[in-house]
Design a protein around this motif. Structure first.
Motif, PDB file in Angstrom:
ATOM      1  N   ARG A   5    -143.433 -10.605  31.106  1.00 21.07           N
ATOM      2  CA  ARG A   5    -143.801  -9.608  32.110  1.00 21.07           C
ATOM      3  C   ARG A   5    -143.277  -8.233  31.708  1.00 21.07           C
ATOM      4  O   ARG A   5    -142.372  -8.135  30.876  1.00 21.07           O
ATOM      5  N   GLU A   6    -143.841  -7.229  32.337  1.00 21.22           N
ATOM      6  CA  GLU A   6    -143.384  -5.862  32.055  1.00 21.22           C
ATOM      7  C   GLU A   6    -142.643  -5.276  33.243  1.00 21.22           C
ATOM      8  O   GLU A   6    -142.171  -4.139  33.183  1.00 21.22           O
ATOM      9  N   SER A   7    -142.601  -6.038  34.333  1.00 20.69           N
ATOM     10  CA  SER A   7    -141.911  -5.561  35.535  1.00 20.69           C
ATOM     11  C   SER A   7    -140.920  -6.609  36.007  1.00 20.69           C
ATOM     12  O   SER A   7    -141.152  -7.807  35.833  1.00 20.69           O
ATOM     13  N   LEU A   8    -139.886  -6.106  36.624  1.00 21.80           N
ATOM     14  CA  LEU A   8    -138.885  -7.013  37.175  1.00 21.80           C
ATOM     15  C   LEU A   8    -139.391  -7.636  38.468  1.00 21.80           C
ATOM     16  O   LEU A   8    -139.910  -6.926  39.329  1.00 21.80           O
ATOM     17  N   TYR A   9    -139.220  -8.922  38.601  1.00 23.09           N
ATOM     18  CA  TYR A   9    -139.511  -9.619  39.846  1.00 23.09           C
ATOM     19  C   TYR A   9    -138.186 -10.133  40.415  1.00 23.09           C
ATOM     20  O   TYR A   9    -137.223 -10.307  39.658  1.00 23.09           O
ATOM     21  N   PRO A  10    -138.149 -10.421  41.707  1.00 19.46           N
ATOM     22  CA  PRO A  10    -136.914 -10.992  42.272  1.00 19.46           C
ATOM     23  C   PRO A  10    -136.475 -12.259  41.548  1.00 19.46           C
ATOM     24  O   PRO A  10    -135.287 -12.514  41.382  1.00 19.46           O
ATOM     25  N   GLU A  11    -137.467 -13.040  41.093  1.00 19.14           N
ATOM     26  CA  GLU A  11    -137.131 -14.280  40.400  1.00 19.14           C
ATOM     27  C   GLU A  11    -136.286 -14.027  39.155  1.00 19.14           C
ATOM     28  O   GLU A  11    -135.481 -14.869  38.760  1.00 19.14           O
ATOM     29  N   GLN A  61    -139.895  -2.366  33.643  1.00 27.61           N
ATOM     30  CA  GLN A  61    -139.805  -1.425  34.766  1.00 27.61           C
ATOM     31  C   GLN A  61    -139.442  -2.158  36.065  1.00 27.61           C
ATOM     32  O   GLN A  61    -139.633  -3.364  36.192  1.00 27.61           O
ATOM     33  N   SER A  62    -138.928  -1.379  36.991  1.00 26.83           N
ATOM     34  CA  SER A  62    -138.642  -1.971  38.308  1.00 26.83           C
ATOM     35  C   SER A  62    -139.232  -1.088  39.407  1.00 26.83           C
ATOM     36  O   SER A  62    -139.209   0.146  39.300  1.00 26.83           O
ATOM     37  N   SER A  63    -139.771  -1.727  40.419  1.00 25.72           N
ATOM     38  CA  SER A  63    -140.411  -0.987  41.519  1.00 25.72           C
ATOM     39  C   SER A  63    -139.360  -0.574  42.553  1.00 25.72           C
ATOM     40  O   SER A  63    -138.217  -1.043  42.514  1.00 25.72           O
ATOM     41  N   ASN A  88    -141.380 -19.216  42.568  1.00 26.62           N
ATOM     42  CA  ASN A  88    -140.929 -20.383  41.801  1.00 26.62           C
ATOM     43  C   ASN A  88    -140.421 -21.519  42.697  1.00 26.62           C
ATOM     44  O   ASN A  88    -140.016 -22.559  42.201  1.00 26.62           O
ATOM     45  N   LEU A 140    -145.981  -5.557  44.985  1.00 27.98           N
ATOM     46  CA  LEU A 140    -144.664  -5.045  45.400  1.00 27.98           C
ATOM     47  C   LEU A 140    -143.777  -4.663  44.217  1.00 27.98           C
ATOM     48  O   LEU A 140    -143.003  -3.710  44.298  1.00 27.98           O
ATOM     49  N   PHE A 141    -143.888  -5.427  43.128  1.00 31.05           N
ATOM     50  CA  PHE A 141    -142.906  -5.248  42.061  1.00 31.05           C
ATOM     51  C   PHE A 141    -143.498  -4.750  40.749  1.00 31.05           C
ATOM     52  O   PHE A 141    -142.752  -4.364  39.860  1.00 31.05           O
ATOM     53  N   HIS A 146    -145.555   0.009  39.614  1.00 24.30           N
ATOM     54  CA  HIS A 146    -145.344   1.175  38.755  1.00 24.30           C
ATOM     55  C   HIS A 146    -146.069   1.080  37.430  1.00 24.30           C
ATOM     56  O   HIS A 146    -146.528   2.059  36.890  1.00 24.30           O
ATOM     57  N   THR A 147    -146.157  -0.129  36.946  1.00 24.83           N
ATOM     58  CA  THR A 147    -146.625  -0.247  35.564  1.00 24.83           C
ATOM     59  C   THR A 147    -147.910  -1.031  35.431  1.00 24.83           C
ATOM     60  O   THR A 147    -148.576  -0.924  34.430  1.00 24.83           O
ATOM     61  N   GLN A 148    -148.249  -1.791  36.443  1.00 31.38           N
ATOM     62  CA  GLN A 148    -149.433  -2.630  36.289  1.00 31.38           C
ATOM     63  C   GLN A 148    -150.450  -2.300  37.356  1.00 31.38           C
ATOM     64  O   GLN A 148    -150.100  -1.884  38.450  1.00 31.38           O
ATOM     65  N   PHE A 155    -139.647 -17.765  47.279  1.00 35.56           N
ATOM     66  CA  PHE A 155    -140.199 -17.032  46.144  1.00 35.56           C
ATOM     67  C   PHE A 155    -141.175 -17.929  45.399  1.00 35.56           C
ATOM     68  O   PHE A 155    -141.217 -19.149  45.622  1.00 35.56           O
TER      69      PHE A 155
END
Lengths: 307, 353
Positions: free
Chosen positions: B294-300, B234-236, A243, A273-274, A277-279, A241
């Motif tokens: 951030r405005e979206s969830l990432y795996p991190e 939000q989450s994708s 990080n 990918l993540f 929806h919003t960006q 990932f």
């Protein structure tokens, strides 16, 4: 007594003649005479050159009217050309006369021939002077042996041409071929998609191959990202990932030169990918983005192959 | 307009949250990760179980955080003779010599209670656990013929896993009520250890805590803001698929090819993460995403809280339970290393298409 008188008179005349002759040689003399280098094996058609240098008091000049005639043929030896030049040196004139003869004689068997004696006359003094260039003998060889009528038998052995040493060229040729083969191999290694050589089927090679086959649409973009992440994960030995990139680059320094590109890829991948929806950070068209992924996967493949 | 207001709120609160972290870091060294996790728990409105040895600074850390949050701070020591009513009231002889009853630590501050610290919770009896866990879940209590509401209360409990005598292990259902179990370890850095030993300021916990700015957050607005935050991040689809895979991997790690040394993974798990646990995981991850601006969830974001959210929820089969601390850490690490995102199995049909 009468005989004694006659002998005396003869001796006196001879002495006078010798004295006159020795006086003449003092005024004109041959400094140098150069004859053809080879005096045997001369055949019809061959050209023979003689050069003579004559020194004479500067008051004398070479009489052009008395020069041997060009084209004159004597016993089959033709004087084909005659040139001369003169230089002045300490009240002396030095004439350099070049004579060119061509052999037109023929004989059925080897025979001794000669370049004829030539006489050069100098005028301008109290009396005319002359100098003789002596004959020069050579062996004339017939083109065919006497009595041979069969053309086949008439063939004469020739000198076998000396062989050029080609070993250096062979070495160069082998080296060139080796270089060419290495170069071709290198080109294949760098550019080929298929697995023809060891280390060619690396994770990014596979990813690059798979991504190239995809269409340029939204679904394929996601698939391409999956292939890229899969390759990163395989190389890292675990899920990689954003990080953990520093750790990844420490373990795999061969990708260091693409550090910034990899960071950008992860940022864009996360956005695509993540944050879909919003960006709308991923503003590029699918086609453009796929192109970038193909390029990046190829560059990563090159890193993987160490090229 | 609404969006603009929300954005301002998010930015303001984020600034406060980061201030809280920096304030606490001034007095607590070498615990940056724990401080970040506790900050996340505060904004995710989750209770926290602290795990660590004696004298590692757990209490100072909690007092510092409580000071930053504002509101009332109460604590109670878990002992083997502690009874549930000790939390609710205590009796004493008044000045007039007559017995008096007063509200206990749970009720004393009323709605102003923001942090309740239960020290060495595993020394208390299960009856006490039961009451505490009920209050943690319901946030209210009926006593003295009236209902006490504790809407802003967050419980921080700690347990000492070194000593086992006269302790009562917290059952899995009770552990599940805690959003996180955060390990508080002694800092590994030699310089930090030296400072802790030789810098006298670290040896006066009370004066140390006073250096932390008070009321950095408005404790009574945290619930409202938490709702805004949770609905904003939000989450994708890919992330949701990933979270589902993670959940499944806690139940059936063998399906994902997860392997642990000297462990039969097929027989390791008795019960994986609960739906409540996974819900809390996502809540905490959203707070992390917000802290990362951030405005979206990432795996991190999930990774940042995964171990602390999941490890204490896993129930291992009896043969492995006595090694749970080590195995849980190893398992969560392996899960994060192995479960792929984007999911390869779910991408495969797209490839075929």
């Amino acid at each position: 007594m009468k005989n004694l008188m006659i002998k005396f008179a003869l001796s006196a005349s001879l002495l006078l003649l010798a004295a006159s002759a020795s006086g003449q040689t003092l005024d004109v003399k041959i400094l140098n005479l150069t004859n053809p280098a080879q005096s045997n094996g001369i055949q019809v058609g061959d050209v023979l050159n003689r050069t003579v240098e004559i020194e004479v008091d500067s008051q004398y000049q070479l009489s052009k009217a008395a020069l041997p005639l060009k084209g004159e043929n004597r016993d089959g030896i033709e004087l084909s050309d005659l040139t001369f030049k003169s230089t002045q040196h300490d009240k002396k004139s030095i004439y350099t006369i070049a004579l060119r003869y061509q052999v037109f004689a023929s004989a059925a068997k080897p025979v001794v021939m000669q370049l004829p004696e030539e006489q050069f006359t100098f005028t301008g003094g109290t009396q005319a002077l002359s100098v003789n260039v002596p004959v020069w003998h050579f062996w004339f060889s017939p083109l065919v042996a006497e009595g041979i009528t069969n053309a086949k038998d008439n063939l004469q052995p020739q000198y076998k041409p000396a062989l050029i040493d080609l070993s250096a060229h062979y070495t160069r040729l082998l080296l060139s071929l080796a270089l060419l083969a290495t170069g071709l191999l290198g080109l294949i290694y760098v550019n080929a998609d298929k697995r023809w050589l060891p280390f060619m089927n690396g994770d990014f090679a596979q990813a690059h191959r798979s991504i190239k086959k995809l269409r340029s649409d939204q679904a394929s973009t996601r698939q391409a990202l999956m292939y890229m992440h899969q390759a990163f994960n395989q190389i890292y030995g675990a899920n990689l990932f954003a990080n953990e990139l520093d750790q990844f680059l420490v373990v795999n320094p061969k990708f260091l030169k693409l550090k910034e590109d990899i960071r950008i890829f992860f940022a864009q991948s996360n956005a695509a990918l993540f944050a879909g929806h919003t960006q709308t950070s991923h503003q590029k068209s699918s086609e453009q983005y796929m192109g970038e992924l193909i390029t990046l996967s190829k560059r990563l493949r090159d890193c993987e192959r160490g090229v | 307009m609404h969006t603009a207001t929300t954005d301002i709120q998010l930015a303001d609160w984020r600034s406060h949250a980061l201030t809280l972290e920096n304030e606490v870091k001034k007095v607590i060294v070498g615990q940056d990760k724990a401080i970040r996790l506790m900050n996340i728990a505060i904004f995710a409105r989750g209770h926290v179980l602290l795990e660590g040895g004696v004298g590692v600074g757990k209490t100072t850390l909690l007092q510092s955080i409580a000071r930053c949050i504002g509101g009332a701070y109460e604590r109670i020591e878990g002992t083997v003779d502690l009874m549930p009513n000790d939390l609710i009231y205590h009796t004493y002889l008044g000045e007039d010599g007559r017995p008096q009853i007063d509200e206990g630590p749970l009720l004393r501050a009323g709605e102003n209670l923001s942090v309740f610290f239960f020290n060495e919770i595993n020394r208390a009896r299960p009856q006490v656990h039961a009451l505490m866990l009920r209050v943690m879940a319901e946030k209210h209590l009926y006593a003295f013929k009236k209902e006490y509401r504790l809407p802003h209360m967050v419980v921080f409990a700690d347990r000492n896993q070194v000593e086992k005598n006269e302790t009562f292990e917290i059952p899995s259902a009770a552990r599940d009520r805690f959003m996180m179990e955060i390990p508080i370890d002694i800092p590994a850095d030699r310089e930090l250890r030296k400072a802790l030993m030789f810098d006298v300021k670290y040896q006066h916990a009370e004066s140390l805590t006073k250096q932390v700015a008070s009321n950095v957050l408005q404790f009574d607005q945290l619930n409202g803001f938490s709702d805004i935050l949770q609905s904003h991040i939000q989450s994708s689809d890919a992330l949701e698929e990933y979270a589902l895979d993670l959940w499944e991997s806690t139940q059936h790690p063998e399906k994902f090819g997860i392997k642990l040394d000297s462990v039969d993974v097929n027989r390791l798990i008795h019960t994986g993460a609960s739906p409540r646990g996974m819900g809390m995981l996502l809540k905490a991850a959203r707070v992390h995403a917000w802290l990362m601006n951030r405005e979206s969830l990432y795996p991190e974001d999930i990774h940042a809280v995964f171990h602390e959210l999941i490890a204490h929820r896993l129930v291992f089969n009896a043969m492995y339970e006595n090694r749970r601390t080590v195995l849980a850490r190893e398992l969560t690490t392996q899960i994060l290393s192995t479960v792929a995102v984007p999911s390869q199995t779910r991408s495969a049909p797209a490839k075929a298409a």
